[in-house]
Design an enzyme around this catalytic site. Structure first.
Site, PDB file in Angstrom:
ATOM      1  N   HIS A  13       0.846  -1.195   0.000  1.00  0.00           N
ATOM      2  CA  HIS A  13       0.000   0.000   0.000  1.00  0.00           C
ATOM      3  C   HIS A  13       0.881   1.244   0.000  1.00  0.00           C
ATOM      4  O   HIS A  13       2.007   1.233   0.508  1.00  0.00           O
ATOM      5  CB  HIS A  13      -0.904   0.019   1.228  1.00  0.00           C
TER       6      HIS A  13
ATOM      7  N   GLU B 203       0.861   3.930   1.779  1.00  0.00           N
ATOM      8  CA  GLU B 203       1.302   4.376   3.098  1.00  0.00           C
ATOM      9  C   GLU B 203       2.487   3.545   3.598  1.00  0.00           C
ATOM     10  O   GLU B 203       3.470   4.096   4.104  1.00  0.00           O
ATOM     11  CB  GLU B 203       0.163   4.272   4.127  1.00  0.00           C
TER      12      GLU B 203
ATOM     13  N   CYS C  49      -6.315   1.968   5.627  1.00  0.00           N
ATOM     14  CA  CYS C  49      -6.935   0.730   6.100  1.00  0.00           C
ATOM     15  C   CYS C  49      -6.365   0.377   7.481  1.00  0.00           C
ATOM     16  O   CYS C  49      -5.502   1.078   8.015  1.00  0.00           O
ATOM     17  CB  CYS C  49      -6.666  -0.396   5.107  1.00  0.00           C
TER      18      CYS C  49
ATOM     19  N   CYS D   1      -2.484  -0.189   7.454  1.00  0.00           N
ATOM     20  CA  CYS D   1      -1.744   1.071   7.336  1.00  0.00           C
ATOM     21  C   CYS D   1      -1.887   1.924   8.586  1.00  0.00           C
ATOM     22  O   CYS D   1      -0.924   2.555   9.027  1.00  0.00           O
ATOM     23  CB  CYS D   1      -2.200   1.830   6.095  1.00  0.00           C
TER      24      CYS D   1
END
Length: 165
Positions: free
Chosen positions: A65, A67, A95, A98
């Site tokens: 992801h 992040e 999410c 993260c």
């Protein structure tokens, strides 16, 4: 522990300036057919430390992801797994994975563009920015460039559905 109040943007900047860097990363993700989500980490004075976009498909990595990749780059750049006094701008609400990484990295604050009603874990489905059992609390600003951040995601997934038909 109380939740910190968001500060004003560093002198000579505004929060949109931060989000524009993350948004450009989201555009980069879309160009390689990844979900258009971007992240950028800044010092408290507004200096860009790292930026990244979603890459779970290209990298065959479920943790790819924006992040996570951004935090990894910043940790290497700064030589520390803790990233205190930093500000993370991300185009979509983080999410659960993260959010956990942001907490463990000790990021001071998060700015995000669009809420994620399905998996968002900062405000939509969980108050991840202020979990009572963590020893770190971050400040939060939401809705920066919300329309742009939401639109790029909607267009991306609409086009993807059309290609499948």
């Amino acid at each position: 522990m109380t939740v910190p109040t968001p500060p004003d943007a560093p002198a000579g900047t505004n929060w949109r300036d931060f989000m524009e860097v993350a948004f450009q990363e989201a555009c980069n993700a879309a160009k390689v057919d990844e979900a258009p989500i971007g992240a950028a980490l800044f010092s408290s004075s507004g200096t860009l430390i790292a930026k990244a976009h979603n890459q779970p498909i290209i990298s065959n990595d479920p943790t790819g992801h924006a992040e996570i990749l951004c935090l990894r780059k910043a940790a290497k750049t700064l030589g520390n797994y803790r990233l205190p006094n930093t500000i993370l701008a991300v185009t979509l609400e983080p999410c659960l994975m993260c959010t956990g990484a942001i907490i463990h990295a000790r990021v001071a604050g998060v700015i995000f563009g669009a809420r994620d009603p399905r998996t968002g874990a900062l405000v939509s489905n969980l108050n991840g920015y202020a979990l009572p059992f963590t020893n770190h609390k971050m400040w939060l600003i939401e809705g920066v460039m919300e329309d742009e951040c939401s639109s790029i995601l909607k267009r991306f997934f609409l086009e993807r559905r059309k290609r499948k038909e």
